[in-house]
Design a protein around this motif. Structure first.
Motif, PDB file in Angstrom:
ATOM      1  N   GLN A  95      -2.611 -25.107  18.949  1.00  0.00           N
ATOM      2  CA  GLN A  95      -2.747 -23.714  19.362  1.00  0.00           C
ATOM      3  C   GLN A  95      -3.177 -22.907  18.142  1.00  0.00           C
ATOM      4  O   GLN A  95      -2.493 -22.879  17.126  1.00  0.00           O
ATOM      5  N   GLN A 151      -4.148 -19.216  17.006  1.00  0.00           N
ATOM      6  CA  GLN A 151      -4.081 -17.816  17.398  1.00  0.00           C
ATOM      7  C   GLN A 151      -4.722 -16.982  16.298  1.00  0.00           C
ATOM      8  O   GLN A 151      -4.140 -16.769  15.243  1.00  0.00           O
ATOM      9  N   GLU A 152      -5.959 -16.567  16.552  1.00  0.00           N
ATOM     10  CA  GLU A 152      -6.678 -15.729  15.575  1.00  0.00           C
ATOM     11  C   GLU A 152      -7.176 -14.472  16.275  1.00  0.00           C
ATOM     12  O   GLU A 152      -8.349 -14.112  16.173  1.00  0.00           O
ATOM     13  N   HIS A 178       0.408 -10.726  21.316  1.00  0.00           N
ATOM     14  CA  HIS A 178       0.408 -12.070  21.896  1.00  0.00           C
ATOM     15  C   HIS A 178       1.856 -12.440  22.196  1.00  0.00           C
ATOM     16  O   HIS A 178       2.691 -12.490  21.303  1.00  0.00           O
ATOM     17  N   SER A 200      -1.155 -19.598  13.372  1.00  0.00           N
ATOM     18  CA  SER A 200      -1.220 -18.201  13.780  1.00  0.00           C
ATOM     19  C   SER A 200      -1.595 -17.323  12.597  1.00  0.00           C
ATOM     20  O   SER A 200      -0.943 -17.367  11.552  1.00  0.00           O
ATOM     21  N   SER A 201      -2.662 -16.560  12.745  1.00  0.00           N
ATOM     22  CA  SER A 201      -3.031 -15.639  11.664  1.00  0.00           C
ATOM     23  C   SER A 201      -3.462 -14.280  12.211  1.00  0.00           C
ATOM     24  O   SER A 201      -3.786 -13.389  11.451  1.00  0.00           O
ATOM     25  N   ALA A 253       2.623 -11.461  17.260  1.00  0.00           N
ATOM     26  CA  ALA A 253       2.293 -12.740  17.884  1.00  0.00           C
ATOM     27  C   ALA A 253       3.569 -13.543  18.006  1.00  0.00           C
ATOM     28  O   ALA A 253       4.156 -13.971  17.009  1.00  0.00           O
ATOM     29  N   THR A 293       5.518 -16.740  20.124  1.00  0.00           N
ATOM     30  CA  THR A 293       5.427 -17.875  21.035  1.00  0.00           C
ATOM     31  C   THR A 293       6.823 -18.423  21.280  1.00  0.00           C
ATOM     32  O   THR A 293       7.562 -18.681  20.327  1.00  0.00           O
ATOM     33  N   THR A 327       2.146 -19.906   9.893  1.00  0.00           N
ATOM     34  CA  THR A 327       1.850 -18.508  10.176  1.00  0.00           C
ATOM     35  C   THR A 327       1.380 -17.834   8.888  1.00  0.00           C
ATOM     36  O   THR A 327       2.033 -17.950   7.858  1.00  0.00           O
ATOM     37  N   GLY A 363       4.790 -12.443  12.983  1.00  0.00           N
ATOM     38  CA  GLY A 363       4.604 -13.780  13.567  1.00  0.00           C
ATOM     39  C   GLY A 363       5.972 -14.318  13.944  1.00  0.00           C
ATOM     40  O   GLY A 363       6.883 -14.342  13.118  1.00  0.00           O
ATOM     41  N   TYR A 401       8.385 -17.098  16.228  1.00  0.00           N
ATOM     42  CA  TYR A 401       8.528 -18.340  17.004  1.00  0.00           C
ATOM     43  C   TYR A 401       9.959 -18.534  17.461  1.00  0.00           C
ATOM     44  O   TYR A 401      10.896 -18.365  16.677  1.00  0.00           O
TER      45      TYR A 401
END
Lengths: 255, 435
Positions: free
Chosen positions: B226, B228-229, B236, B256-257, B262, B264, B283, B291, B293
C-alpha cells in the motif's frame, strides 16, 4: 602546519585543557602521552571540532587559518583527519558509499568534479592492501559488527583514501593485539611523508615502538608537562606517570 | 447547539437514502449496505474520548462539507507506473477508468476487474465473501465504506494459480472535498500467489476511506503493498482486513508519505496453523502531517508467526501514531509474534504516540515487542562530518539508512527502487547506491 597556542577548553563546565602550546610542522610525527584523564582525547576532539568541547582560551591555527572557526566538515576538507578511539557504527550506510561521499565532499570543497568511478575503485583497492583489509568490508555497514581491530584498520583505511595533510590518531592502539597493532602501524608509517603531519595520542609506549615519533610530549592535567625526543617515551615506560601525577584524572572524572 | 452528533449524522442519512435510491444491485449487497449504515449510526462519528481515536484529530475533516464523487478526466501521463509489465486498474474518484486500465491475458477462472462491473458477472462469489471478515467492526469508516462504496477492484485467483505480473491498483482523487470509498476484494484460493500494489494518489482536498478485504486460502502467498502518496491536503482513513488460512504467507508493506491525516486500521486474523505474516510499515511525515496506524494481529491457531516492523521519520510538527496489538488466543500455542516500532524525530516539534500491546492467553509462545523514539545519533553525525561530509548530507545519509531498512524488505524491485527515489528526493540526496 598546526599551531596550538595557550589552549584552554572545558567539557560540561569542567576545565580540562589548561594552556597547551604545541607546534607541528609538515613531515613531523608528535606523540602525546599521559595518564588517564590528562586531557589527551579532549585535545583530539577539540582539534576535530566535536560539539560539547568548549574552547575558553587560546587558538589553533592550521596553515595559518583559524581552525576553531571552522565546522568539523570544513576542517576535514582543509585536510585534518581524526582517527577515532571508538569508531562509530553506522548501520545501513555501506562503507564504500560512505567513503565515496567523503571523497566527493572534499573534492567539491576544492572545486573539483566528483571522482571517476573507476579511479575511485582503483584507489580503494590499492589502499585496502595497505591495511590488509578484506573486500567484503567495503560492502558492510560502516563499522557495524566490526571487531576492535577491524574498526581501527578501517580508520587507517579511511585516512589512506582521504589522504589528509594532518592526522590525529586517538589511542589507535587501544584494544589491539600485537598483530593488529603492527598492521595499523604499518599503514600509518606508509602514509608518513615530508608533507604530512601526525599527532599520535597514546597511553602506552608500545605503539611508539612501531610508529616512531619525532617528538614526545607528556600531558598532565591539561598541560604539557614535558617534551622530548622519542627516548622520553622509553623513560615513561620505565618510570610511569607518577612523577607528574600531582592531581590525576581530572578529565576522566568529568567524562 | 447541544445535539451535535445527530445534526452531524443527518446529512449522512440523507446521503445514504439518495445513494440507495439510485442503486440497482443484488439484494444481498443492499442488505449489507443497510446493515453497515446502521452500524455507522450506532458507532457514530469518532471522538477523541474514544481510546482508538484519542490521537486522531478529525476536527478539520469534520468541518468539511463533503461531496459525492463525480467523474473527472485525468492525464494518463500524470499517473505513476511500476516500469514493468503489470495488470493495471486505475480508479478516478473511486470509479474504474477503463481507458486508463489494462489487464493482460489471465489464466482460466482468474478475475482482475472492477468490482461494480463484476457484480453482474460474479455476483455469487462476491456476495459470499464481501464484508465477511470479522475485523474492524467498530471502525466507523469501514462501515461507511460498506454503505457507500461505488466501485473498486475484485481479484480472484483460483487454486494453485500464480500470477507473476504485479497487480497495480491506482486510486486517484481529484479533490473538491469529495468523499470516496473505494473497495478492494481479493481472494486467493488454496495455493494461489499474487503480488498487489495499491497506490493512493491525488490532488487537492478529499476524504479517501478505502477498505480492503484480503482472503488467503491454505498455502496461499500474497505480497501486498500500500503506497499512500496523496496530496498534502488529503484525508485518508482506510481499513484493511485480512484472513489467512493454514500455512498461508502474507507480506503487507505499508508506505505512507502523503495526506494531512493518513490513518490505516488493519486487522489480521491468522486463522490456520502455520499461517505467517510480515507487516512492514514506513511513514515519512513533515510539516503538519499525521501518519497513524492501528493494528490488531489475531493469532487464532497454533504455530502462527507474525512480524511487525513499523518505522517513522518525522520532521516539522509531524506526528505519528502507532497502536499495535498482538492478541494470542488460548488455543494458539507455539505462536511466534514480534513487533518493533522505531521512530526517528528530525525536529523538536515532531511527536510520536506509541502504544505497543501484547495480550497472550496461550502458554508456550514466543512474543516480543519494542518501541523506541529518538533523534539522530550525534556521534554518527560527528563521525561523518569529520570525514568532510556536510552536516545536511550527513543527516540525510543517516535518515536514509534508517528508512531504507524498511524499503529493503520489499521484494518487488521496481517498487522498492521507486520508493527509494521518493525517499532520496525527500531527503535531497542526489542518489544512493550500494545497500
Amino acid at each position: 602546519m598546526l599551531e596550538i597556542r595557550n589552549l584552554y577548553a572545558t567539557v560540561e563546565g569542567r576545565e580540562i585543557l589548561n594552556g597547551i602550546d604545541l607546534i607541528i610542522r609538515p613531515g613531523e610525527t608528535h606523540a602525546i602521552m599521559g595518564p588517564n584523564g590528562s586531557g589527551k582525547s579532549t585535545l583530539a576532539n577539540v582539534i576535530a571540532g566535536r560539539e560539547g568541547y568548549v574552547v575558553t582560551g587560546g587558538e589553533i591555527r592550521f596553515d595559518g587559518k583559524n581552525l576553531l572557526e571552522m565546522d568539523p566538515e570544513t576542517r576535514a576538507c582543509e585536510g585534518v583527519f581524526l582517527a577515532f578511539q571508538y569508531p562509530v557504527e553506522i548501520p545501513g550506510v555501506a562503507n564504500l558509499y560512505f567513503l565515496k561521499a567523503a571523497v566527493n565532499a572534499v573534492r567539491k570543497y576544492r572545486g573539483e568534479s566528483p571522482v571517476d568511478a573507476m579511479d575511485f575503485w582503483d584507489l580503494v583497492h590499492e589502499r585496502m592492501e595497505l591495511v590488509k583489509m578484506d573486500e567484503s568490508m567495503l560492502k558492510r555497514s560502516v563499522n557495524e559488527g566490526f571487531s576492535g581491530g577491524e574498526k581501527k584498520r578501517n580508520e587507517v583505511f579511511q585516512m589512506a583514501v582521504l589522504q589528509p595533510r594532518f592526522a590525529v590518531m586517538d589511542e589507535t592502539d587501544s584494544g589491539l593485539d600485537i598483530d593488529a597493532l603492527k598492521v595499523v602501524a604499518d599503514g600509518v608509517n606508509a602514509l608518513r611523508n615530508p608533507e604530512r603531519g601526525f599527532l599520535v595520542i597514546t597511553h602506552y609506549q608500545r605503539l611508539l615502538d612501531y610508529i616512531v615519533p619525532d617528538y614526545v610530549h607528556v600531558l598532565v592535567n591539561g598541560r604539557i608537562a614535558r617534551s622530548g625526543g622519542k627516548e622520553l617515551a622509553l623513560e615513561l615506560e620505565q618510570q610511569g606517570y607518577a612523577l607528574y601525577n600531582e592531581e590525576p584524572g581530572r578529565a576522566r572524572r568529568a567524562a | 447547539m447541544t445535539a451535535i452528533a445527530p445534526l452531524f449524522l443527518d446529512p449522512y442519512r440523507l446521503a445514504f437514502a439518495t445513494f440507495m435510491a439510485e442503486r440497482r444491485e443484488p439484494e444481498a449487497i443492499s442488505r449489507l449496505r443497510h446493515a453497515a449504515f446502521a452500524r455507522f449510526e450506532t458507532l457514530g462519528w469518532p471522538t477523541r474520548r474514544q481510546d482508538a481515536w484519542r490521537f486522531t484529530d478529525l476536527a478539520a475533516l469534520q468541518a468539511l462539507n463533503l461531496q459525492q464523487p463525480s467523474d473527472a478526466r485525468i492525464d494518463a501521463a500524470a499517473l505513476p507506473t511500476l516500469e514493468t509489465l503489470t495488470h493495471r486498474l486505475v480508479f478516478v474518484n473511486g470509479r474504474l477508468a477503463l481507458a486508463l486500465s489494462q489487464v493482460r491475458a489471465l489464466p482460466e477462472q482468474t478475475t482482475i476487474a472492477g468490482l461494480a462491473q463484476s457484480l453482474s458477472t460474479h455476483s455469487p462469489r462476491i456476495e459470499s465473501v464481501l464484508d465477511s471478515l470479522p475485523g474492524l467492526q467498530s471502525h466507523p469508516f469501514s462501515a461507511l465504506n460498506t454503505a457507500f462504496w461505488e466501485d473498486g477492484a475484485f481479484i480472484y485467483i483460483p487454486r494453485g494459480t500464480v500470477i507473476e505480473e504485479p497487480i497495480h491498483l491506482l486510486f486517484y482523487a481529484t479533490g473538491g472535498d469529495m468523499a470516496v470509498y473505494p473497495r478492494l476484494l481479493l481472494a486467493l484460493a488454496d495455493g494461489a500467489q499474487a503480488t498487489v500494489v495499491v497506490e493512493y494518489r491525488g490532488q487537492g482536498r478529499s476524504l479517501n476511506a478505502p477498505l480492503a478485504e484480503l482472503h488467503l486460502g491454505d498455502n496461499a502467498t500474497l505480497h501486498y503493498h500500500q503506497v499512500q502518496e496523496e496530496s498534502p491536503q488529503a484525508f485518508h482513513l482506510g481499513g484493511i482486513r485480512v484472513r489467512q488460512s493454514r500455512a498461508s504467507q502474507a507480506q503487507l508493506h505499508l508506505f505512507s508519505s502523503g495526506g494531512q491525516l493518513a490513518r490505516t486500521d488493519l486487522e489480521v486474523l491468522l486463522d490456520g496453523e502455520q499461517a505467517g505474516c510480515l507487516i512492514n510499515g514506513l511513514t515519512l511525515g513533515q510539516e503538519n502531517q499525521t501518519g497513524d496506524y492501528h493494528l490488531r494481529i489475531e493469532h487464532a491457531q497454533p504455530h502462527g508467526t507474525s512480524e511487525q516492523v513499523f518505522k517513522s521519520v518525522l520532521d516539522g510538527q509531524a506526528r505519528a501514531v502507532f497502536d499495535g496489538l498482538i492478541h494470542v488466543r488460548q488455543y494458539a500455542r507455539k505462536t511466534d509474534a514480534r513487533q518493533t516500532n522505531r521512530n526517528l524525530l528530525l525536529s523538536r516539534q515532531a511527536q510520536v504516540h506509541a502504544n505497543p500491546r501484547l495480550e497472550i492467553l496461550a502458554d508456550d509462545v514466543k512474543c516480543g515487542h519494542g518501541s523506541s523514539t529518538g533523534f539522530l545519533d550525534p556521534d554518527a553525525e560527528f563521525y561523518l562530518r569529520t570525514r568532510g561530509i556536510p552536516w545536511s548530507q550527513a543527516r540525510a545519509l543517516l535518515v536514509h539508512a534508517f528508512a531504507n531498512d524498511s524499503l529493503s524488505r520489499i521484494a518487488l524491485t521496481p517498487l522498492r527502487e521507486r520508493l527509494g527515489r521518493v525517499l532520496a528526493t525527500r531527503l535531497a540526496l542526489d542518489s544512493i547506491e550500494g545497500n
